[in-house]
Design an enzyme around this catalytic site. Structure first.
Site, PDB file in Angstrom:
ATOM      1  N   HIS A 214       0.742  -1.167   0.038  1.00  0.00           N
ATOM      2  CA  HIS A 214      -0.068   0.077  -0.058  1.00  0.00           C
ATOM      3  C   HIS A 214       0.856   1.323   0.201  1.00  0.00           C
ATOM      4  O   HIS A 214       2.155   1.230   0.392  1.00  0.00           O
ATOM      5  CB  HIS A 214      -0.820   0.069   1.200  1.00  0.00           C
ATOM      6  CG  HIS A 214      -2.094  -1.113   0.997  1.00  0.00           C
ATOM      7  ND1 HIS A 214      -3.185  -1.153   1.912  1.00  0.00           N
ATOM      8  CD2 HIS A 214      -2.092  -2.402   0.344  1.00  0.00           C
ATOM      9  CE1 HIS A 214      -3.969  -2.159   1.696  1.00  0.00           C
ATOM     10  NE2 HIS A 214      -3.114  -2.759   0.639  1.00  0.00           N
ATOM     11  N   GLU A 216       0.831   3.749   1.699  1.00  0.00           N
ATOM     12  CA  GLU A 216       1.221   4.185   3.085  1.00  0.00           C
ATOM     13  C   GLU A 216       2.512   3.373   3.717  1.00  0.00           C
ATOM     14  O   GLU A 216       3.686   3.736   4.193  1.00  0.00           O
ATOM     15  CB  GLU A 216       0.148   4.082   4.227  1.00  0.00           C
ATOM     16  CG  GLU A 216      -0.806   4.968   3.855  1.00  0.00           C
ATOM     17  CD  GLU A 216      -2.044   4.225   3.013  1.00  0.00           C
ATOM     18  OE1 GLU A 216      -3.272   4.423   3.420  1.00  0.00           O
ATOM     19  OE2 GLU A 216      -1.657   3.489   2.459  1.00  0.00           O
ATOM     20  N   CYS A 244      -2.542  -0.916   7.102  1.00  0.00           N
ATOM     21  CA  CYS A 244      -1.556  -0.019   7.102  1.00  0.00           C
ATOM     22  C   CYS A 244      -1.637   0.885   8.474  1.00  0.00           C
ATOM     23  O   CYS A 244      -0.548   1.542   8.957  1.00  0.00           O
ATOM     24  CB  CYS A 244      -1.866   1.248   6.143  1.00  0.00           C
ATOM     25  SG  CYS A 244      -1.513   0.511   4.396  1.00  0.00           S
TER      26      CYS A 244
END
Length: 288
Positions: A214, A216, A244
């Site tokens: 992801h 993040e 995350c």
């Protein structure tokens, strides 16, 4: 040149001023940039480009449905104009020709667009009040708007087939790292078939799981815990998922700012609140 008709100038308690050239107007407003001025006399791209370079200049576009404008014109000096003539003239103004400039040519310079779909002036005026055209954020974005724009730009690099997400990690308004979602370095990109889960080629009972990192995660991995430090802020254009969120908490981020909602917003919010990490949603300045 004049800075607009008297009806516009009167709203600023100023009499219309005349200038011999666009350059003279630009020099004047540059010296008096703390005052507000309105002009409707800048027509061509080359002239406008000199103005849009200045941090105090706002280019406003106002439009309305073509048929509404035709009916409104019948209340003025063009009441005898036919609909076909009105459309031809409008096409000439909007799209121009090889010899003349057009509104289409300068559309990319517009800062804020107003659509006048209202049936009366009080409704239009109420809409303009809500827009707050004099908001300084229209010309110089605040930190939230600045970093969220960069997060949205980072999302354009995403190769994930499910959605585009971008993130920017900052501390004391300095960028530590950026990230976007997609397969890990060295693997085939998700949009090239690198993740069977995202591409819908997995099936119940198989061993395939999503292998995409992801946005993040990528930003946090790029920075590392030591660089995250105290008081770091993570900007992401989509609210973090649980996967995350736990990494955000673990690396010491203290504030998360997001724009778009996600299906796990409530669960992520509860974990962040428990870890005393601030979560807030970004509210952009209205451009339309």
């Amino acid at each position: 040149m004049t800075p607009g008709p008297a009806s516009l100038a009167s709203r600023f308690d100023e009499k219309p001023r005349c200038f011999p050239s666009p350059g003279a107007l630009l020099d004047y407003v540059t010296r008096n940039w703390r005052s507000d001025f309105v002009t409707v006399d800048l027509y061509t791209r080359d002239v406008l480009e000199a103005f849009v370079k200045r941090p105090f200049f706002l280019l406003l576009s106002v439009d309305a449905p073509l048929l509404d404008r035709f009916h409104r014109s019948h209340n003025g000096p063009h009441s005898a104009v036919s609909l076909e003539h009105f459309v031809r003239e409008d096409d000439s103004i909007v799209f121009g020709d090889r010899e003349t400039s057009s509104l289409h040519d300068i559309s990319d310079l517009v800062n804020t667009h107003v659509s006048n779909t209202f049936q009366d002036l009080p409704s239009l005026h109420s809409h303009l009040d809500r827009l707050n055209l004099l908001d300084p954020g229209r010309l110089r974005p605040n930190w939230d708007a600045y970093f969220m724009t960069l997060a949205s730009l980072a999302s354009k690099r995403s190769n994930c087939m499910k959605r585009r997400v971008g993130a920017v990690l900052v501390r004391e308004n300095r960028i530590l790292a950026t990230g976007y979602n997609g397969t890990p370095r060295g693997l085939t990109n998700c949009n090239e078939g690198g993740c069977f889960q995202c591409n819908g080629t997995s099936y119940p009972g198989n061993a395939y799981e999503c292998v995409c990192l992801h946005a993040e995660e990528n930003a946090l991995l790029e920075a590392g815990r030591e660089r995250v430090g105290l008081g770091s802020v993570l900007y992401c254009n989509t609210c973090p998922c649980l996967k995350c969120t736990i990494k955000i908490i673990q690396t010491g981020v203290k504030t998360v700012v997001y724009n778009l909602s996600y299906k796990m917003d409530d669960a992520s919010a509860r974990l962040l609140a428990e870890a005393r990490v601030e979560l807030r949603r970004f509210e952009p300045v209205q451009r339309h």
